[in-house]
Scaffold this active site. Structure first.
Site, PDB file in Angstrom:
ATOM      1  N   HIS A 501       0.820  -1.210   0.000  1.00 67.33           N
ATOM      2  CA  HIS A 501       0.000   0.000   0.000  1.00 67.33           C
ATOM      3  C   HIS A 501       0.856   1.263   0.000  1.00 67.33           C
ATOM      4  CE1 HIS A 501      -3.177   2.681   2.174  1.00 67.33           C
ATOM      5  NE2 HIS A 501      -3.113   2.937   0.889  1.00 67.33           N
ATOM      6  N   HIS A 506       1.481   5.045  -2.765  1.00 67.30           N
ATOM      7  CA  HIS A 506       1.659   6.416  -2.262  1.00 67.30           C
ATOM      8  C   HIS A 506       3.066   6.954  -2.512  1.00 67.30           C
ATOM      9  CE1 HIS A 506      -2.090   7.066   0.167  1.00 67.30           C
ATOM     10  NE2 HIS A 506      -2.144   5.753   0.018  1.00 67.30           N
ATOM     11  N   HIS A 692      -4.048   1.000  -6.454  1.00 69.97           N
ATOM     12  CA  HIS A 692      -4.337   1.588  -5.142  1.00 69.97           C
ATOM     13  C   HIS A 692      -5.736   1.240  -4.668  1.00 69.97           C
ATOM     14  CE1 HIS A 692      -5.681   4.841  -2.385  1.00 69.97           C
ATOM     15  NE2 HIS A 692      -4.529   4.529  -1.812  1.00 69.97           N
ATOM     16  N   ASN A 696      -6.552  -0.668  -1.162  1.00 66.43           N
ATOM     17  CA  ASN A 696      -6.902   0.327  -0.145  1.00 66.43           C
ATOM     18  C   ASN A 696      -8.349   0.234   0.319  1.00 66.43           C
ATOM     19  OD1 ASN A 696      -6.304   2.947   1.368  1.00 66.43           O
ATOM     20  ND2 ASN A 696      -8.104   3.493   0.164  1.00 66.43           N
ATOM     21  N   ILE A 840      -6.451   9.059  -0.934  1.00 67.05           N
ATOM     22  CA  ILE A 840      -6.749   8.861   0.489  1.00 67.05           C
ATOM     23  C   ILE A 840      -5.824   7.781   1.015  1.00 67.05           C
ATOM     24  CG2 ILE A 840      -8.505   7.091   0.153  1.00 67.05           C
ATOM     25  CD1 ILE A 840      -8.607   9.927   2.778  1.00 67.05           C
TER      26      ILE A 840
END
Length: 840
Positions: A501, A506, A692, A696, A840
């Site tokens: 993740h 990110h 993602h 997520n 997010i």
């Protein structure tokens, strides 16, 4: 005789749409100024820039200044009329300058000009930017028409403005950056530790070294700490939202409203002394699974939560905690069935259709070996033997199962073992795990054995001490097997959160966001292609550095590596390879697919019922087709790519600065061909959107019930004859809960993943744009429309597969369909939907 008189000017009418700064966003010193906040009159000045006729320096000439009039409010938006007085000789406008003489900023959405030429239609300037008072800027704010131009094709009159805007966005690399600065620049991860709080809070700097390589983050320019000049000082917890990112990268007011509403739960959980002082809140232990179910029951936020100041909100939030205010939504994993999460089938299914479906690998050799350096870690060969698994293979030999591609592994051994000795010196007590699985004829996976390993007590060079556990359904052995699966889930939970993740989406995307804004003009077609996939990424990452990833932060409190969490991600980054982030390449590398050039998707899955891979390949293929179609509009030859100065500068900086610790890797595409461009852009969009989304938005649906996805363990496997072993005989639930994540960390953890799993009200999904005027190129608009239709077809296809009983891994014992790669979602905690970006 020709007339020498000046040509008459022409009037161009237009409409401006903007949002004034909301009163709740004003700091106290601005509250008085709000009375004088005025858009009309001469408080906002606009000037058009011609794209046809230039001055002596070939810069587009400026039209006469004008201002806004006739305000018309529609919801939060304010619409204004504007009339430009432009000399006929200046020609069509290609940009405009705006100056704000108010004491406060406003959000400028767009300017639309109505022109007389029917073939041209309206001229659109899509802005979507905060405009601060003119005195805050070192140069004028400029916006360009919504036309895509390669640098060499840009009208000569606009080239200086195009280049000047990029220079402004790069900044000068020095000084503290303020909220009105629009600077995109790089920094190491040197703000995670807090040496001023003591040695316990010291963390290594990530990035800029061979020992701790890392992608770059956005520079803030905050001063160094007093105790360590190489580390950046930190903001206090309650000032986290003030961390610098370029203002246009920050959450919208609507998203911030959604975010703060749920984030209050996390803040309250972090305020442990206040919580423990409330007599009716027990933060000791869960004694049964029934105890855990009591924390679910919905969210009771007051309607006016954001109309109060932070102190009032916090006070009321804490006072209300004991009255059900901290209740959580029911996670989907236990919504239909409260106990099926414990089955072996569901345990294995979630490796294909759960939160972390990107780690399972095919087995090509037996016994299993390790890639750890034997000079440092000794012999780490697996202790799983033929005797452990032979009688569970439906009559096949191990060699036959390998040949038939039916033996798989979830292998976290090497990643964890490298840090295991240090981790187990903290309050965590964990193993490095290997989980062996067999692909059955009905398409489901059957766990065969779990190996749990510890470093040799007499030194790393002596290898590991391992125990192997096999499935049992009755007695204390069944409870031991449940604990073995829990230790695997703890490994997988940490690897998922930190590597699958954080690191692989990110962290790796942020330097690409920075490089794109520094080197590709908003006029560049590749900027227009990629920009939607960067929305909110820098802001959520900055907030993560403040509260999630920092020393003593939420991840260190709730994930098993504790203080070594981010250091482990740096080690994992050493193995990161950009081309391998392509879904087909990843599946082949993991041995769960083989190349198949005759297949529509180019690969053949070895696990046919692999929901993440099946749905992912559909989405991947759609993204790739869209990117190829879009790029060929602007690049007719490879030579055009090679001569595109902005594109080449972008790719060079992305590699050498953004991912600078990997700049010498031979696998980087050279960016010389259309294929290299489309492949690279497809990978970037895939990472930011579908990858993602898949790892997520299932966090709360699967992990909101911590027994299913424990993130920590506090004690080792009970030995026969010990009190803990006897407890497993008499009260297995209590023994299980005493081993995994404790109550306070459970509440902090599920509060955090509730935020991460929730879609904001203004989310923009794959195939969508924030405005229909994002480009003036009809071919690009038509290609996007086809992309959107393809995604809708894919969603229908996924829904159909979820309803077909032959695909057992799509629903599983918990009766929860695999929806994480549905392209679209409603706002909220839905367990579906692919936002354009890591938002997010």
């Amino acid at each position: 005789m020709a007339s020498t008189s000046k040509l008459e000017s022409k009037k161009i009418n237009g409409t401006v749409v903007l949002l004034k700064k909301r009163a709740l966003e004003l700091v106290p010193s601005e509250a008085v100024q709000q009375q004088a906040y005025e858009i009309l009159g001469n408080k906002v000045i606009l000037q058009l820039i011609t794209s046809v006729n230039g001055d002596s320096e070939m810069k587009g000439k400026l039209g006469n200044p004008t201002h806004l009039r006739d305000e018309n409010k529609v919801g939060n938006e304010s619409k204004f009329s504007v009339t430009f007085d432009l000399d006929e000789e200046l020609g069509a406008p290609g940009a405009f300058i705006i100056k704000n003489f108010n004491p406060s900023e406003f959000f400028f959405k767009k300017l639309t000009l109505e022109v007389d030429n029917p073939s041209h239609g309206s001229i659109h300037f899509v802005c979507n930017s905060w405009i601060y008072p003119a005195e805050k800027y070192k140069s004028d704010r400029i916006f360009f028409v919504n036309q895509a131009w390669l640098p060499s094709e840009t009208p000569v009159q606009l080239r200086w403005y195009r280049e000047e805007e990029l220079l402004n966005l790069r900044g000068n690399g020095t000084g503290k950056l303020e909220e009105w600065d629009r600077v995109y620049d790089y920094a190491f991860y040197n703000d995670l530790g807090d040496s001023e709080k003591g040695s316990t809070y010291v963390r290594p700097i990530l990035g800029g070294s061979t020992k701790y390589p890392y992608p770059r983050r956005g520079r803030t320019g905050r001063p160094p700490t007093k105790t360590d000049p190489s580390s950046e000082s930190r903001l206090p917890l309650l000032r986290s939202f003030g961390i610098y990112v370029p203002r246009d990268e920050k959450f919208s007011p609507l998203k911030m409203t959604d975010f703060i509403g749920i984030a209050l739960k996390v803040i309250v959980q972090l305020l442990v002394p206040e919580l423990e002082s409330l007599g009716n809140i027990n933060l000791n232990e869960f004694n049964s699974f029934e105890d855990i179910l009591k924390i679910y029951g919905g969210i009771n936020f007051p309607d006016d939560v954001l109309q109060r100041n932070s102190a009032e909100m916090l006070k009321e939030f804490i006072q209300s905690a004991g009255q059900g205010f901290l209740k959580y939504p029911m996670p989907q994993v236990i919504k239909e069935d409260k106990s099926s999460w414990r089955t072996d089938e569901e345990f294995a299914r979630e490796m294909l259709a759960g939160i972390n479906p990107v780690c399972i690998c095919g087995i090509k050799e037996f016994p299993l070996t390790s890639k750890l350096d034997p000079k440092v870690y000794g012999d780490q060969t697996s202790k799983i033997t033929r005797e452990h698994i032979q009688n569970q293979l439906d009559g096949l030999t191990i060699e036959e199962t390998i040949k038939e591609n039916r033996l798989f592994i979830l292998n976290h051994h090497d990643t964890v073992m490298a840090y295991l000795r240090q981790i187990n010196m903290t309050s965590t007590k964990i193993y490095a795990s290997r989980t062996l699985l067999f692909l059955q004829k009905d398409g489901t996976l059957k766990p065969l054995a779990i190996e749990l390993s510890l470093p040799h007590p007499d030194g790393d060079q002596l290898g590991s001490i391992s125990k192997v556990f096999t499935p049992h359904e009755d007695g204390v052995e069944a409870s031991i097997w449940q604990l073995a699966k829990a230790y695997v889930a703890v490994n997988d939970s940490g690897i998922h959160q930190l590597i699958s993740h954080w690191l692989h989406t990110h962290a790796t995307i942020e330097p690409i966001v920075i490089a794109t804004n520094r080197q590709l003009s908003v006029l560049h077609p590749i900027y227009k292609l990629l920009h939607p996939h960067f929305r909110d990424t820098m802001h959520i990452n900055a907030l993560a550095r403040q509260t999630l990833l920092n020393a003593g932060g939420i991840l260190e409190q709730t994930v098993f590596p504790t203080k070594y969490a981010m250091e482990m991600t740096s080690v994992a980054y050493k193995d990161w390879v950009f081309p391998d982030q392509a879904l087909p390449a990843d599946l082949i590398k993991r041995g769960v697919a083989i190349e198949d050039l005759e297949s529509e998707k180019g690969v053949r899955l070895l696990i046919q019922d692999y929901p993440y891979a099946v749905d992912g390949l559909e989405i991947w293929s759609a993204i790739k087709s869209w990117v190829q179609e879009y790029c060929t509009i602007y690049y007719k030859t490879d030579d055009m790519i090679q001569k595109d100065t902005e594109l080449q500068a972008w790719w060079k900086e992305l590699r050498e600065e953004g991912h600078g610790d990997k700049k010498d890797e031979p696998w980087w595409p050279k960016m010389q061909t259309l294929k290299e461009l489309t492949d690279s852009c497809t990978i970037i969009i895939w990472i930011a959107s579908a990858l993602h989304a898949a790892i997520n938005f299932g966090q709360y649906p699967y992990g909101g019930y911590l027994p299913n996805r424990p993130s920590m363990s506090r004690r080792f496997m009970p030995e026969p004859g010990s009190p803990e072993y006897e407890e497993l005989k008499t009260n297995p639930e209590k023994g299980y809960l005493r081993t995994i994540t404790p109550q306070l960390q459970t509440l902090i953890g599920i509060s955090a993943i509730e935020i991460l799993s929730t879609h904001s009200s203004d989310e923009i999904y794959l195939g969508q744009r924030d405005t229909p005027e994002w480009t003036n190129d009809k071919e690009a608009l038509q290609a996007l429309e086809r992309f959107g239709k393809k995604l809708a077809e894919i969603e229908e296809k996924i829904i159909k597969m979820n309803n077909e009983k032959k695909w057992k891994n799509r629903m599983g014992p918990i009766k929860m369909p695999y929806t994480l790669l549905y392209p679209i979602s409603e706002p909220g905690l839905t367990g579906k939907g692919i936002p354009n970006s890591v938002s997010i």
